[in-house]
Design a protein around this motif. Structure first.
Motif, PDB file in Angstrom:
ATOM      1  N   THR A 152       0.803  -1.242   0.000  1.00 50.31           N
ATOM      2  CA  THR A 152       0.000   0.000   0.000  1.00 50.31           C
ATOM      3  C   THR A 152       0.826   1.276   0.000  1.00 50.31           C
ATOM      4  OG1 THR A 152      -0.116   0.112   2.423  1.00 50.31           O
ATOM      5  CG2 THR A 152      -1.824  -1.180   1.302  1.00 50.31           C
ATOM      6  N   ARG A 153       2.126   1.195   0.258  1.00 52.23           N
ATOM      7  CA  ARG A 153       2.956   2.399   0.440  1.00 52.23           C
ATOM      8  C   ARG A 153       2.397   3.310   1.546  1.00 52.23           C
ATOM      9  NH1 ARG A 153       5.471  -0.185  -2.985  1.00 52.23           N
ATOM     10  NH2 ARG A 153       6.774   0.674  -4.643  1.00 52.23           N
ATOM     11  N   GLY A 154       1.636   2.718   2.463  1.00 49.60           N
ATOM     12  CA  GLY A 154       1.034   3.501   3.538  1.00 49.60           C
ATOM     13  C   GLY A 154      -0.316   4.087   3.178  1.00 49.60           C
ATOM     14  N   GLY A 155      -0.783   3.872   1.951  1.00 49.56           N
ATOM     15  CA  GLY A 155      -2.036   4.475   1.505  1.00 49.56           C
ATOM     16  C   GLY A 155      -3.228   3.566   1.707  1.00 49.56           C
ATOM     17  N   PRO A 156      -4.387   3.987   1.199  1.00 51.48           N
ATOM     18  CA  PRO A 156      -4.615   5.309   0.577  1.00 51.48           C
ATOM     19  C   PRO A 156      -4.521   6.446   1.600  1.00 51.48           C
ATOM     20  CG  PRO A 156      -6.684   4.112   0.851  1.00 51.48           C
ATOM     21  CD  PRO A 156      -5.606   3.157   1.224  1.00 51.48           C
ATOM     22  N   GLY A 157      -3.901   7.528   1.168  1.00 47.30           N
ATOM     23  CA  GLY A 157      -3.602   8.612   2.098  1.00 47.30           C
ATOM     24  C   GLY A 157      -2.573   8.147   3.102  1.00 47.30           C
ATOM     25  N   PHE A 158      -2.912   8.266   4.384  1.00 46.67           N
ATOM     26  CA  PHE A 158      -2.049   7.764   5.456  1.00 46.67           C
ATOM     27  C   PHE A 158      -2.752   6.668   6.231  1.00 46.67           C
ATOM     28  CE2 PHE A 158      -1.011  12.315   4.878  1.00 46.67           C
ATOM     29  CZ  PHE A 158       0.308  12.189   4.478  1.00 46.67           C
ATOM     30  N   SER A 159      -3.786   6.052   5.632  1.00 49.93           N
ATOM     31  CA  SER A 159      -4.656   5.141   6.374  1.00 49.93           C
ATOM     32  C   SER A 159      -3.958   3.857   6.809  1.00 49.93           C
ATOM     33  CB  SER A 159      -5.895   4.793   5.540  1.00 49.93           C
ATOM     34  OG  SER A 159      -5.521   4.168   4.334  1.00 49.93           O
ATOM     35  N   SER A 160      -2.943   3.399   6.081  1.00 51.57           N
ATOM     36  CA  SER A 160      -2.239   2.175   6.472  1.00 51.57           C
ATOM     37  C   SER A 160      -0.776   2.431   6.811  1.00 51.57           C
ATOM     38  CB  SER A 160      -2.341   1.121   5.366  1.00 51.57           C
ATOM     39  OG  SER A 160      -1.680   1.555   4.185  1.00 51.57           O
ATOM     40  N   ASP A 161      -0.427   3.685   7.026  1.00 52.33           N
ATOM     41  CA  ASP A 161       0.945   3.997   7.428  1.00 52.33           C
ATOM     42  C   ASP A 161       1.219   3.458   8.821  1.00 52.33           C
ATOM     43  OD1 ASP A 161       2.802   5.209   5.736  1.00 52.33           O
ATOM     44  OD2 ASP A 161       1.740   7.120   5.771  1.00 52.33           O
ATOM     45  N   THR A 162       2.344   2.812   8.988  1.00 53.87           N
ATOM     46  CA  THR A 162       2.854   2.480  10.315  1.00 53.87           C
ATOM     47  C   THR A 162       4.035   3.396  10.607  1.00 53.87           C
ATOM     48  OG1 THR A 162       4.350   0.789   9.427  1.00 53.87           O
ATOM     49  CG2 THR A 162       2.137   0.070  10.112  1.00 53.87           C
ATOM     50  N   ILE A 163       4.508   3.348  11.827  1.00 55.34           N
ATOM     51  CA  ILE A 163       5.573   4.258  12.197  1.00 55.34           C
ATOM     52  C   ILE A 163       6.820   4.010  11.359  1.00 55.34           C
ATOM     53  CG2 ILE A 163       6.360   2.760  14.057  1.00 55.34           C
ATOM     54  CD1 ILE A 163       6.354   6.588  14.052  1.00 55.34           C
ATOM     55  N   ALA A 164       7.071   2.745  10.988  1.00 53.84           N
ATOM     56  CA  ALA A 164       8.259   2.442  10.190  1.00 53.84           C
ATOM     57  C   ALA A 164       8.135   3.011   8.781  1.00 53.84           C
ATOM     58  CB  ALA A 164       8.479   0.930  10.124  1.00 53.84           C
ATOM     59  N   SER A 165       6.950   2.938   8.169  1.00 53.66           N
ATOM     60  CA  SER A 165       6.782   3.488   6.821  1.00 53.66           C
ATOM     61  C   SER A 165       6.830   5.014   6.842  1.00 53.66           C
ATOM     62  CB  SER A 165       5.460   3.012   6.207  1.00 53.66           C
ATOM     63  OG  SER A 165       4.350   3.477   6.945  1.00 53.66           O
ATOM     64  N   VAL A 166       6.326   5.619   7.911  1.00 52.46           N
ATOM     65  CA  VAL A 166       6.422   7.077   8.052  1.00 52.46           C
ATOM     66  C   VAL A 166       7.870   7.499   8.183  1.00 52.46           C
ATOM     67  CG1 VAL A 166       5.882   9.019   9.575  1.00 52.46           C
ATOM     68  CG2 VAL A 166       4.116   7.354   9.030  1.00 52.46           C
ATOM     69  N   ILE A 167       8.635   6.759   8.972  1.00 54.67           N
ATOM     70  CA  ILE A 167      10.067   7.059   9.128  1.00 54.67           C
ATOM     71  C   ILE A 167      10.776   6.981   7.782  1.00 54.67           C
ATOM     72  CG2 ILE A 167      12.219   6.148  10.097  1.00 54.67           C
ATOM     73  CD1 ILE A 167      10.559   5.296  12.559  1.00 54.67           C
ATOM     74  N   TYR A 168      10.452   5.984   6.998  1.00 55.67           N
ATOM     75  CA  TYR A 168      11.080   5.831   5.686  1.00 55.67           C
ATOM     76  C   TYR A 168      10.725   7.004   4.779  1.00 55.67           C
ATOM     77  CZ  TYR A 168      12.471   3.725   1.251  1.00 55.67           C
ATOM     78  OH  TYR A 168      13.063   3.481   0.031  1.00 55.67           O
ATOM     79  N   LYS A 169       9.484   7.450   4.812  1.00 59.53           N
ATOM     80  CA  LYS A 169       9.074   8.589   3.994  1.00 59.53           C
ATOM     81  C   LYS A 169       9.816   9.852   4.406  1.00 59.53           C
ATOM     82  CE  LYS A 169       4.396   6.931   2.912  1.00 59.53           C
ATOM     83  NZ  LYS A 169       2.951   7.164   3.095  1.00 59.53           N
ATOM     84  N   GLN A 170      10.054  10.011   5.706  1.00 55.58           N
ATOM     85  CA  GLN A 170      10.797  11.181   6.172  1.00 55.58           C
ATOM     86  C   GLN A 170      12.248  11.135   5.703  1.00 55.58           C
ATOM     87  OE1 GLN A 170       9.366  13.801   7.720  1.00 55.58           O
ATOM     88  NE2 GLN A 170       7.480  12.665   7.297  1.00 55.58           N
TER      89      GLN A 170
END
Length: 294
Positions: A238-256
């Protein structure tokens, strides 16, 4: 009267200690040093070439960002769903695969096989299978007259859908751990229960379940830590999508990291480290304490 310790005996007690030195060096270089470095860099605004100390500003910004808090909440939800289902399904499959059923050796291999498959490969495969219009899962449901949901495109279902795939991939390991726990239970307990008139369900409830507690503690701990650290399956599906609905802390860290906010992403790593410690250490102590009292 003073006790004299011979040189040979002294060497015998101190010499094995040297065997710990290579492991201690490797542990310090590969784990302790990066951990302390992460704590330091989480307090800085840094690039590959320089860093500026800014104190707790990264953490303050982290907890001000709504999508970061969403990722933190999703991480806990994901870990609870995946670990809970692995415990339940792993135990039930282990009971089935230790019973007198045909081809149980083959079935054990089939259950364990997904554990050996690449996580990214599993993610890509299930992304195709869960396609809302052309995926095999929804096409199968349509053949039964059921309208399939948007597994990975519905914000309310995306995180749960990935968690279910994680359960499919990881339940084999939980099953193997439970099989080892069940096989280790002496048959005398089951014979005594049968003599007392216990049914199969009562034997499971009062013999198998309590005596499998060490396996349960292991499965809960490993599954919960894996759920809190999950990244590759989320990113592949999902790449954390749609939107931020399936983002986990690890995927958010990677995006940052991708966006160049290295200090903020390092602070996120520290938050994840603390979160795992806060949740897993007391949980493990609680489970082990209950085990010791029984």
């Amino acid at each position: 009267m003073a006790t004299v310790t011979s040189p040979a005996r002294s060497r015998a007690t101190t010499y094995p200690g040297w065997f710990f030195l290579p492991a201690a060096i490797i542990y310090g270089v590969l784990f302790l040093a990066p951990t302390f470095a992460s704590f330091y860099f989480s307090l800085t605004r840094w690039t590959l070439f320089n860093s500026t100390f800014i104190g707790l500003d990264n953490f303050a910004q982290f907890f001000r960002e709504p999508f970061l808090i969403k990722g933190l909440l999703n991480t806990v939800i994901y870990a609870v769903i995946s670990s809970g289902l692995k415990v339940i399904l792993g135990l039930l499959l282990a009971v089935l695969l230790t019973s007198q059923i045909a081809a149980r050796g083959y079935l054990r291999s089939v259950v364990f096989f997904p554990v050996l498959v690449s996580t990214v490969g599993v993610g890509i495969t299930f992304t195709v299978l869960m396609h809302p219009t052309q995926g095999m899962i929804n096409e199968g449901l349509a053949a039964l007259g059921i309208k399939g949901p948007g597994w990975l495109v519905d914000p309310n279902l995306a995180l749960i859908s990935v968690a279910l795939v994680d359960v499919w991939k990881g339940v084999g390991l939980a099953t193997v751990i439970y099989i080892a726990g069940i096989v280790a239970i002496p048959k005398d307990y089951y014979e005594a229960a049968r003599i007392d008139g216990s049914t199969s369900f009562q034997s499971f409830l009062y013999v198998t379940l309590p005596l499998c507690r060490p396996a349960t503690v292991t499965v809960i701990t490993l599954s919960f830590i894996g759920g809190l650290r999950t990244f590759d399956l989320i990113w592949a599906m999902t790449r954390g999508g749609p939107g931020f609905s399936s983002d986990t802390i690890a995927s958010v860290i990677y995006k940052q990291y991708q966006a160049g906010f290295y200090g903020l992403s390092t602070a996120g790593n520290v938050v994840l480290f603390v979160l795992i410690a806060i949740l897993v250490v007391p949980l493990t102590m609680l489970l082990n304490r209950k085990e010791g009292h029984e």
